[in-house]
Design a protein around this motif. Structure first.
Motif, PDB file in Angstrom:
ATOM      1  N   MET A 188       0.827  -1.196   0.000  1.00 27.47           N
ATOM      2  CA  MET A 188       0.000   0.000   0.000  1.00 27.47           C
ATOM      3  C   MET A 188       0.865   1.249   0.000  1.00 27.47           C
ATOM      4  N   SER A 189       0.353   2.216  -0.654  1.00 29.14           N
ATOM      5  CA  SER A 189       1.089   3.461  -0.824  1.00 29.14           C
ATOM      6  C   SER A 189       0.862   4.410   0.350  1.00 29.14           C
ATOM      7  N   ASP A 190       1.872   5.198   0.661  1.00 34.42           N
ATOM      8  CA  ASP A 190       1.745   6.212   1.704  1.00 34.42           C
ATOM      9  C   ASP A 190       1.334   7.566   1.156  1.00 34.42           C
ATOM     10  N   SER A 191       1.458   7.779  -0.148  1.00 30.19           N
ATOM     11  CA  SER A 191       1.084   9.067  -0.704  1.00 30.19           C
ATOM     12  C   SER A 191      -0.035   8.888  -1.718  1.00 30.19           C
ATOM     13  N   THR A 192      -0.807   9.948  -1.914  1.00 38.30           N
ATOM     14  CA  THR A 192      -1.918   9.915  -2.855  1.00 38.30           C
ATOM     15  C   THR A 192      -1.427   9.678  -4.273  1.00 38.30           C
ATOM     16  N   ALA A 193      -0.350  10.319  -4.656  1.00 37.86           N
ATOM     17  CA  ALA A 193       0.159  10.206  -6.029  1.00 37.86           C
ATOM     18  C   ALA A 193       0.569   8.774  -6.366  1.00 37.86           C
ATOM     19  N   ASP A 194       1.046   8.029  -5.384  1.00 39.96           N
ATOM     20  CA  ASP A 194       1.486   6.657  -5.618  1.00 39.96           C
ATOM     21  C   ASP A 194       0.396   5.631  -5.356  1.00 39.96           C
ATOM     22  N   ALA A 195      -0.791   6.085  -4.972  1.00 36.54           N
ATOM     23  CA  ALA A 195      -1.878   5.168  -4.636  1.00 36.54           C
ATOM     24  C   ALA A 195      -2.332   4.404  -5.874  1.00 36.54           C
ATOM     25  N   THR A 196      -2.653   3.135  -5.669  1.00 39.23           N
ATOM     26  CA  THR A 196      -3.173   2.297  -6.749  1.00 39.23           C
ATOM     27  C   THR A 196      -4.677   2.148  -6.582  1.00 39.23           C
ATOM     28  N   VAL A 197      -5.396   2.492  -7.663  1.00 42.37           N
ATOM     29  CA  VAL A 197      -6.846   2.387  -7.686  1.00 42.37           C
ATOM     30  C   VAL A 197      -7.220   1.344  -8.733  1.00 42.37           C
ATOM     31  N   LEU A 198      -7.996   0.348  -8.313  1.00 42.05           N
ATOM     32  CA  LEU A 198      -8.485  -0.692  -9.218  1.00 42.05           C
ATOM     33  C   LEU A 198      -9.942  -0.391  -9.541  1.00 42.05           C
ATOM     34  N   VAL A 199     -10.226  -0.160 -10.822  1.00 42.96           N
ATOM     35  CA  VAL A 199     -11.580   0.128 -11.289  1.00 42.96           C
ATOM     36  C   VAL A 199     -12.182  -1.177 -11.799  1.00 42.96           C
ATOM     37  N   VAL A 200     -13.314  -1.581 -11.195  1.00 42.23           N
ATOM     38  CA  VAL A 200     -13.944  -2.850 -11.548  1.00 42.23           C
ATOM     39  C   VAL A 200     -15.341  -2.594 -12.090  1.00 42.23           C
ATOM     40  N   ASP A 201     -15.543  -2.978 -13.350  1.00 37.55           N
ATOM     41  CA  ASP A 201     -16.862  -2.852 -13.971  1.00 37.55           C
ATOM     42  C   ASP A 201     -16.904  -3.838 -15.138  1.00 37.55           C
ATOM     43  N   ASP A 202     -18.033  -4.531 -15.318  1.00 37.45           N
ATOM     44  CA  ASP A 202     -18.124  -5.471 -16.430  1.00 37.45           C
ATOM     45  C   ASP A 202     -18.277  -4.752 -17.764  1.00 37.45           C
ATOM     46  N   GLU A 203     -18.685  -3.492 -17.749  1.00 42.87           N
ATOM     47  CA  GLU A 203     -18.752  -2.701 -18.974  1.00 42.87           C
ATOM     48  C   GLU A 203     -17.386  -2.051 -19.181  1.00 42.87           C
ATOM     49  N   GLU A 204     -16.640  -2.559 -20.129  1.00 48.98           N
ATOM     50  CA  GLU A 204     -15.266  -2.104 -20.348  1.00 48.98           C
ATOM     51  C   GLU A 204     -15.177  -0.603 -20.570  1.00 48.98           C
ATOM     52  N   GLU A 205     -16.124  -0.048 -21.322  1.00 55.96           N
ATOM     53  CA  GLU A 205     -16.093   1.393 -21.610  1.00 55.96           C
ATOM     54  C   GLU A 205     -16.216   2.209 -20.324  1.00 55.96           C
ATOM     55  N   VAL A 206     -17.085   1.763 -19.425  1.00 50.98           N
ATOM     56  CA  VAL A 206     -17.288   2.477 -18.160  1.00 50.98           C
ATOM     57  C   VAL A 206     -16.010   2.421 -17.322  1.00 50.98           C
ATOM     58  N   ALA A 207     -15.446   1.236 -17.191  1.00 54.43           N
ATOM     59  CA  ALA A 207     -14.206   1.082 -16.421  1.00 54.43           C
ATOM     60  C   ALA A 207     -13.089   1.931 -17.016  1.00 54.43           C
ATOM     61  N   ASP A 208     -12.986   1.924 -18.350  1.00 49.80           N
ATOM     62  CA  ASP A 208     -11.933   2.688 -19.007  1.00 49.80           C
ATOM     63  C   ASP A 208     -12.108   4.196 -18.820  1.00 49.80           C
ATOM     64  N   VAL A 209     -13.354   4.672 -18.840  1.00 50.05           N
ATOM     65  CA  VAL A 209     -13.610   6.107 -18.641  1.00 50.05           C
ATOM     66  C   VAL A 209     -13.186   6.521 -17.230  1.00 50.05           C
ATOM     67  N   TYR A 210     -13.575   5.739 -16.214  1.00 50.57           N
ATOM     68  CA  TYR A 210     -13.172   6.074 -14.842  1.00 50.57           C
ATOM     69  C   TYR A 210     -11.647   6.033 -14.699  1.00 50.57           C
ATOM     70  N   ALA A 211     -11.017   5.027 -15.264  1.00 46.87           N
ATOM     71  CA  ALA A 211      -9.557   4.925 -15.178  1.00 46.87           C
ATOM     72  C   ALA A 211      -8.889   6.119 -15.869  1.00 46.87           C
ATOM     73  N   LEU A 212      -9.422   6.509 -17.006  1.00 45.67           N
ATOM     74  CA  LEU A 212      -8.887   7.661 -17.731  1.00 45.67           C
ATOM     75  C   LEU A 212      -9.003   8.937 -16.897  1.00 45.67           C
ATOM     76  N   ARG A 213     -10.134   9.115 -16.231  1.00 45.53           N
ATOM     77  CA  ARG A 213     -10.350  10.301 -15.397  1.00 45.53           C
ATOM     78  C   ARG A 213      -9.367  10.365 -14.229  1.00 45.53           C
ATOM     79  N   LEU A 214      -8.911   9.212 -13.789  1.00 41.50           N
ATOM     80  CA  LEU A 214      -8.106   9.152 -12.561  1.00 41.50           C
ATOM     81  C   LEU A 214      -6.609   8.998 -12.806  1.00 41.50           C
TER      82      LEU A 214
END
Length: 191
Positions: free
Chosen positions: A1-27
């Motif tokens: 786990m990361s100690d800083s926000t910039a190094d934090a890993t966020v896993l986006v889970v959605d069965d609709e690939e486009e939705v998951a990709d949009v959230y990942a792109l935003r973040l």
């Protein structure tokens, strides 16, 4: 786990690939982002290196509810934010998520929710529980009639627990004044 926000890993889970990709792109400019296109893929990827999971609730292979239960059963200390079009009901009271956002979620609300969970992770379990129960309480208050809420023992229990936790943490919460304000401003209902 990361100690800083910039190094934090966020896993986006959605069965609709486009939705998951949009959230990942935003973040991607704020966090290390990864995607999993369904519950099975999420369970194959999630581990202690993932700081926050953004989890869709309705997926055909393995539901978000089941993914959440498995993450908790594995005792993985990641924070889980449900991001879903499923309107909350009383079943959320016993669900072990850390936050619940109704789709669509704009970028600023998403980033605020993730930052809040990253900050909560750095503090004790009481603060995390406080954020969890206040989130559930706010969701149900927005969805249910006052009479329905009054008739629910679960709501009374949540309200009591919020007050207990708030009393225990008055000092710790002073550090979170800006985060608490951001939490209250996060859009929790579709526009």
């Amino acid at each position: 786990m990361s100690d800083s926000t910039a190094d934090a890993t966020v896993l986006v889970v959605d069965d609709e690939e486009e939705v998951a990709d949009v959230y990942a792109l935003r973040l991607r400019n704020q966090y290390e982002t990864e995607t999993a296109y369904g519950g099975e893929a999420a369970l194959a990827r999630v581990d202690e290196d993932v700081d926050v999971v953004l989890l869709d609730r309705r997926m055909p292979d393995i539901s978000g509810d089941d993914v959440l239960a498995e993450i908790r059963d594995r005792d993985i200390s990641t924070r889980v934010i449900m991001i879903t079009a499923v309107d909350p009901d009383f079943d959320i009271i016993d669900m072990p998520f850390d936050d619940y956002l109704c789709k669509p979620v704009d970028k600023s609300d998403l980033v605020a929710a993730i930052d809040q969970q990253l900050a909560a992770r750095r503090y004790d379990d009481r603060l995390a529980e406080y954020l969890e129960v206040t989130s559930k309480l706010a969701l149900l208050e927005g969805e249910k009639t006052p009479q329905t809420l009054e008739d629910s023992d679960g709501i009374e229990s949540l309200e009591r627990r919020v007050e207990e936790l708030k009393s225990e943490m008055d000092e710790a919460l002073s550090e979170f004044e800006s985060i608490d304000t951001a939490f209250k401003e996060i859009g929790r209902r579709p526009s």
